[in-house]
Design a protein around this motif. Structure first.
Motif, PDB file in Angstrom:
ATOM      1  N   PRO A   1       0.818  -1.223   0.000  1.00 47.81           N
ATOM      2  CA  PRO A   1       0.000   0.000   0.000  1.00 47.81           C
ATOM      3  C   PRO A   1       0.848   1.268   0.000  1.00 47.81           C
ATOM      4  O   PRO A   1       0.436   2.288  -0.530  1.00 47.81           O
ATOM      5  N   MET A   2       2.056   1.178   0.602  1.00 44.41           N
ATOM      6  CA  MET A   2       2.912   2.372   0.609  1.00 44.41           C
ATOM      7  C   MET A   2       3.387   2.709  -0.807  1.00 44.41           C
ATOM      8  O   MET A   2       3.503   3.883  -1.168  1.00 44.41           O
TER       9      MET A   2
ATOM     10  N   ARG B   1      -4.922   1.052 -17.319  1.00 45.63           N
ATOM     11  CA  ARG B   1      -6.075   0.551 -16.573  1.00 45.63           C
ATOM     12  C   ARG B   1      -5.660   0.255 -15.124  1.00 45.63           C
ATOM     13  O   ARG B   1      -4.476   0.065 -14.849  1.00 45.63           O
ATOM     14  N   ALA B   2      -6.651   0.201 -14.264  1.00 42.37           N
ATOM     15  CA  ALA B   2      -6.358  -0.111 -12.841  1.00 42.37           C
ATOM     16  C   ALA B   2      -5.636  -1.442 -12.742  1.00 42.37           C
ATOM     17  O   ALA B   2      -4.724  -1.616 -11.929  1.00 42.37           O
ATOM     18  N   PHE B   3      -6.034  -2.385 -13.596  1.00 44.49           N
ATOM     19  CA  PHE B   3      -5.416  -3.709 -13.561  1.00 44.49           C
ATOM     20  C   PHE B   3      -3.920  -3.621 -13.866  1.00 44.49           C
ATOM     21  O   PHE B   3      -3.106  -4.288 -13.214  1.00 44.49           O
ATOM     22  N   ASP B   4      -3.555  -2.800 -14.870  1.00 47.14           N
ATOM     23  CA  ASP B   4      -2.133  -2.660 -15.238  1.00 47.14           C
ATOM     24  C   ASP B   4      -1.340  -2.119 -14.050  1.00 47.14           C
ATOM     25  O   ASP B   4      -0.278  -2.634 -13.703  1.00 47.14           O
TER      26      ASP B   4
ATOM     27  N   VAL C   1      -1.523 -11.439   0.507  1.00 45.21           N
ATOM     28  CA  VAL C   1      -1.181 -10.364   1.458  1.00 45.21           C
ATOM     29  C   VAL C   1      -1.142  -9.023   0.708  1.00 45.21           C
ATOM     30  O   VAL C   1      -1.634  -8.004   1.204  1.00 45.21           O
ATOM     31  N   ILE C   2      -0.575  -9.024  -0.497  1.00 48.09           N
ATOM     32  CA  ILE C   2      -0.531  -7.788  -1.292  1.00 48.09           C
ATOM     33  C   ILE C   2      -1.964  -7.357  -1.637  1.00 48.09           C
ATOM     34  O   ILE C   2      -2.285  -6.168  -1.640  1.00 48.09           O
ATOM     35  N   GLY C   3      -2.827  -8.349  -1.899  1.00 43.94           N
ATOM     36  CA  GLY C   3      -4.244  -8.036  -2.167  1.00 43.94           C
ATOM     37  C   GLY C   3      -4.852  -7.259  -1.008  1.00 43.94           C
ATOM     38  O   GLY C   3      -5.543  -6.257  -1.211  1.00 43.94           O
ATOM     39  N   VAL C   4      -4.569  -7.716   0.202  1.00 40.29           N
ATOM     40  CA  VAL C   4      -5.051  -6.990   1.395  1.00 40.29           C
ATOM     41  C   VAL C   4      -4.407  -5.595   1.420  1.00 40.29           C
ATOM     42  O   VAL C   4      -5.067  -4.596   1.723  1.00 40.29           O
ATOM     43  N   GLY C   5      -3.117  -5.538   1.067  1.00 38.96           N
ATOM     44  CA  GLY C   5      -2.405  -4.254   1.026  1.00 38.96           C
ATOM     45  C   GLY C   5      -3.053  -3.282   0.045  1.00 38.96           C
ATOM     46  O   GLY C   5      -3.132  -2.083   0.307  1.00 38.96           O
ATOM     47  N   LEU C   6      -3.529  -3.793  -1.083  1.00 42.98           N
ATOM     48  CA  LEU C   6      -4.176  -2.922  -2.074  1.00 42.98           C
ATOM     49  C   LEU C   6      -5.472  -2.346  -1.509  1.00 42.98           C
ATOM     50  O   LEU C   6      -5.823  -1.188  -1.787  1.00 42.98           O
ATOM     51  N   ILE C   7      -6.162  -3.158  -0.726  1.00 47.11           N
ATOM     52  CA  ILE C   7      -7.391  -2.650  -0.100  1.00 47.11           C
ATOM     53  C   ILE C   7      -7.018  -1.528   0.875  1.00 47.11           C
ATOM     54  O   ILE C   7      -7.701  -0.502   0.939  1.00 47.11           O
ATOM     55  N   VAL C   8      -5.927  -1.720   1.603  1.00 40.77           N
ATOM     56  CA  VAL C   8      -5.438  -0.660   2.511  1.00 40.77           C
ATOM     57  C   VAL C   8      -5.147   0.606   1.698  1.00 40.77           C
ATOM     58  O   VAL C   8      -5.505   1.720   2.096  1.00 40.77           O
ATOM     59  N   ALA C   9      -4.520   0.428   0.530  1.00 42.82           N
ATOM     60  CA  ALA C   9      -4.139   1.574  -0.313  1.00 42.82           C
ATOM     61  C   ALA C   9      -5.353   2.378  -0.760  1.00 42.82           C
ATOM     62  O   ALA C   9      -5.263   3.593  -0.953  1.00 42.82           O
ATOM     63  N   CYS C  10      -6.477   1.695  -0.907  1.00 42.77           N
ATOM     64  CA  CYS C  10      -7.690   2.390  -1.363  1.00 42.77           C
ATOM     65  C   CYS C  10      -8.162   3.432  -0.354  1.00 42.77           C
ATOM     66  O   CYS C  10      -8.877   4.362  -0.700  1.00 42.77           O
TER      67      CYS C  10
ATOM     68  N   VAL D   1      -8.833  -3.976  -6.729  1.00 43.17           N
ATOM     69  CA  VAL D   1      -8.981  -3.282  -8.023  1.00 43.17           C
ATOM     70  C   VAL D   1     -10.308  -2.527  -8.062  1.00 43.17           C
ATOM     71  O   VAL D   1     -10.377  -1.361  -8.467  1.00 43.17           O
ATOM     72  N   TRP D   2     -11.359  -3.197  -7.613  1.00 40.37           N
ATOM     73  CA  TRP D   2     -12.697  -2.589  -7.630  1.00 40.37           C
ATOM     74  C   TRP D   2     -12.735  -1.317  -6.766  1.00 40.37           C
ATOM     75  O   TRP D   2     -13.216  -0.274  -7.191  1.00 40.37           O
ATOM     76  N   LEU D   3     -12.202  -1.440  -5.557  1.00 41.56           N
ATOM     77  CA  LEU D   3     -12.190  -0.283  -4.656  1.00 41.56           C
ATOM     78  C   LEU D   3     -11.284   0.825  -5.198  1.00 41.56           C
ATOM     79  O   LEU D   3     -11.613   2.011  -5.108  1.00 41.56           O
ATOM     80  N   PHE D   4     -10.148   0.404  -5.749  1.00 34.19           N
ATOM     81  CA  PHE D   4      -9.170   1.387  -6.237  1.00 34.19           C
ATOM     82  C   PHE D   4      -9.754   2.237  -7.365  1.00 34.19           C
ATOM     83  O   PHE D   4      -9.536   3.440  -7.417  1.00 34.19           O
ATOM     84  N   LYS D   5     -10.510   1.580  -8.234  1.00 29.89           N
ATOM     85  CA  LYS D   5     -11.146   2.325  -9.335  1.00 29.89           C
ATOM     86  C   LYS D   5     -12.075   3.400  -8.779  1.00 29.89           C
ATOM     87  O   LYS D   5     -12.173   4.486  -9.318  1.00 29.89           O
TER      88      LYS D   5
END
Lengths: 386, 317
Positions: free
Chosen positions: A204-205, A225-228, A277-286, A375-379
């Motif tokens: 997330p950092m 795209r968010a995916f990229d 774990v990175i997936g959880v980190g991406l949610i944190v990043a959102c 990805v969904w939240l980040f968008k």
């Protein structure tokens, strides 16, 4: 193509920030090293203080027999399977001194043998007063282990002296190589997963840095795209996570860790765990607009990973339902819980990848689910036009 | 109408009670440098962000070559390049690496992105720094790099949000020359509150305040709108509130109608086509009114006069 560009760019940035990179890479191997130092013999040794007040008894041959001294000798013989001592037995002369040492965690148990200890044993008569006393802090888990060990030796000693034998023969058959594992080795799976858990900070950092610097806004008006973007950061972070895991693993091997199963299977488990774990980190990043915010929020999932996944501490399984013969527990939503079980099976029981299919599937499903949610939240939080 | 490249129709953006942009409509012609002026907080950046698709308008739409872009139908990413107000670069990437990266994000091949990046570095005098990380560059260099990142995919519309902010005079001239060199080949939308910058490079200027479009015309036409000719500014050394100044103003208005008194600045301003010829008469009127003049300045009308007349002198931030 764009995914590869993001990977290349993220890898360059990661490589050119050696302080952050080295902290992520070194932390887990360092923890492994420290744990090895905690267990110089590979496992915990329990310090038992003995206040031997036993006056002994005169034998027929005129010799003085002191059962207390003999018991102490037996206690010193207790070893782990690899021959390393389990108990450090020290004789003291003052009860107050012994209690002080226990209070200061300098010993786990004080064994007091009464003056009539030998006499009672020789007579074989039961007494009303205590001839053997265990003193210890009952809230300390190490006391319980030390007391069980001492009591086991003590009972055997008494039976031997009285010439009694057990009518039932009890044997212990360890699963896999569990009987020969040191305590240090038992901690290694959790420590290896710890290397991967740290990605819940760095992932997330890395994203928040782009948000804070405004570079994400710059990319928002490109065809990216968010995916990229998230995929590129995820794969770069995964490489870092696997590298940290391998480093920690090498350090563990150098310090005497033994694996019964294939090491590559453990690496596969680590890699899939890092994705989740990175997936959880991406949610944190959102939910983070700055690096500081990402760091602070990431502490929340980290605490769950540490305390409820079983990676660092054993936790009771709160089974919710069963699939086939596999119970699904509340904290199975935490990726490290599956990873630790899988690694223990590989390292201790010699399992291959096919033997940890359930854990692998669970980790893969969690990885995909967390990444998709990220990805969904980040968008919606960072890429949507406001 | 065929040369209109960008059209904005009734664009509105609200943030709660605040209307940041109110019913903004304008058209930008192909190949022109379009200045977008306004005080801080006037709604310039909000408008620009809506034009670039970074912000969703509450009402209205943006069309590029007649195709709406706010609903995603138009290919806004390829056609528009934006240089944000703040310097936005990747600190740990080299100049060429980030140009290549952004080019690739716009869909260019790696080779083409590198080639375009190198060309831009050459044109904006940063070629020697091509392999240096952005964090090692000076403020001016970083801003030039930020500008290049908006151009690497060769867009037909370039949106520059205050491109000269924070630049030293040398870099400012370089960037200005570069913007001029882009004109005609590209359509440039330039937001600024630097009147000098706008006057020097813009073909047409829109002035916006409180989210509303106040005027839209060429710099000359805008200057003419506040008065033809020269501006004569006479410092009154704190006498602005006196009766004699009021009398002098009345007398001066007999000579020429373009007389105004700024009591706060204690300055008398006379706008006239032939201010030089009128100067002896003006001085005589002041002497008759027993007023002692301080500094006397004669200058041409500027865009700043237009700006101040439309937006006032009150500080916005």
């Amino acid at each position: 193509m764009k995914l590869l560009s993001v990977i290349r760019k993220s890898a360059r940035e990661q490589w050119r920030d050696p302080l952050t990179l080295s902290l992520v890479l070194i932390f887990a191997p360092l923890t492994v090293l420290l744990y090895r130092l905690f267990f110089p013999t590979g496992s915990t040794t329990y310090t038992v203080l003995v206040l031997n007040q036993d006056a002994g008894v005169q034998q027929a041959a005129g010799q003085l027999w002191n059962a207390g001294d003999e018991l102490m000798g037996e206690l010193k013989q207790v070893t782990y399977a690899d021959g390393s001592p389990m108990l450090i037995v020290e004789q003291i002369t003052d009860r107050a001194e012994g209690e002080t040492r226990i209070k200061n965690r300098g010993a786990q148990l004080l064994l007091i043998l009464a003056p009539e200890f030998s006499q009672v044993l020789q007579s074989g008569m039961a007494t009303d007063t205590a001839t053997v006393t265990y003193v210890g802090d009952l809230t300390q888990p190490y006391y319980a282990v030390a007391a069980v060990m001492v009591n086991s030796v003590f009972e055997q000693f008494v039976k031997t002296v009285l010439g009694q034998s057990m009518p039932i023969r009890v044997t212990e058959e360890p699963l896999g190589a569990s009987g020969a594992r040191t305590e240090f080795e038992n901690y290694v799976p959790g420590l290896l997963i710890f290397a991967v858990i740290l990605l819940v900070f760095s992932a997330p950092m890395a994203v928040a840095r782009e948000v804070e610097a405004g570079t994400l806004r710059r990319l928002q008006i490109t065809r990216m795209r968010a995916f990229d973007f998230l995929g590129g950061i995820t794969l770069t972070q995964m490489i870092v996570g696997v590298a940290a895991l391998l480093l920690a693993f090498v350090v563990a091997l150098l310090l005497g860790f033994r694996s019964q199963g294939p090491i590559w299977a453990a690496v596969v488990i680590g890699a899939v765990t890092s994705l989740s774990v990175i997936g959880v980190g991406l949610i944190v990043a959102c939910f983070s607009r700055t690096v500081t915010q990402a760091f602070l929020i990431a502490n929340f999932p980290l605490a769950f990973f540490m305390f409820f996944s079983g990676a660092m501490f054993p936790v009771p399984r709160l089974t919710l339902f069963t699939i086939g013969n596999q119970g699904v527990a509340l904290f199975d939503i935490l990726p490290p819980s599956h990873a630790v079980i899988a690694l223990q099976k590989i390292f201790v029981l010699g399992a291959g990848l096919s033997d940890v299919t359930f854990e692998l599937i669970a980790l893969s499903v969690l990885s995909m689910a967390y990444f998709a949610i990220g990805v969904w939240l980040f968008k919606r939080t960072h890429l949507a036009a406001g | 109408m065929s040369n209109i490249v960008l059209q904005v129709e009734g664009l509105t953006k609200r943030y709660g009670e605040l209307i940041a942009v109110k019913n903004l409509s304008l058209a930008v012609n192909e190949g022109e440098v379009f200045g977008f002026l306004g005080p801080n907080g006037a709604g310039k950046t909000t408008s620009i962000n809506m034009i670039c698709g970074l912000l969703k308008p509450d009402a209205g739409r943006v069309l590029i070559h007649g195709q709406p872009v706010t609903n995603g139908a138009g290919d806004v990413q390829a056609r528009v390049g934006m240089c944000p107000q703040n310097v936005v670069v990747w600190e740990r990437l080299t100049c060429l690496e980030q140009l290549q990266f952004v080019g690739e994000m716009y869909g260019l091949t790696s080779a083409l992105a590198r080639q375009r990046g190198a060309q831009l570095l050459e044109r904006l005098d940063l070629i020697e720094k091509r392999d240096k990380q952005a964090r090692t560059l000076s403020g001016g260099m970083r801003r030039r790099l930020s500008l290049m990142l908006a151009l690497v995919h060769d867009p037909e519309i370039v949106v520059l949000d205050e491109p000269e902010a924070g630049l030293d005079p040398q870099s400012r001239i370089k960037v200005r020359e570069f913007i001029r060199s882009l004109a005609r080949r590209k359509t440039i939308i330039l937001t600024t509150n630097n009147m000098d910058e706008a006057e020097r490079v813009a073909d047409r200027i829109a002035i916006i305040d409180h989210g509303e479009l106040l005027v839209l015309d060429t710099p000359d036409a805008l200057k003419r709108s506040v008065g033809e000719g020269d501006v004569l500014e006479i410092a009154l050394n704190g006498q602005a509130g006196s009766d004699s100044v009021q009398r002098a103003c009345q007398d001066l208005k007999q000579l020429t109608p373009g007389v105004s008194l700024d009591a706060a600045q204690s300055t008398l301003t006379v706008r006239a086509l032939n201010a030089v010829n009128l100067l002896p008469s003006i001085m005589e009127v002041l002497a008759t009114s027993d007023l002692r003049c301080g500094e006397v300045r004669l200058r041409a009308n500027t865009l700043e006069d237009v700006f101040i007349q439309l937006t006032g002198r009150r500080l916005r931030e």
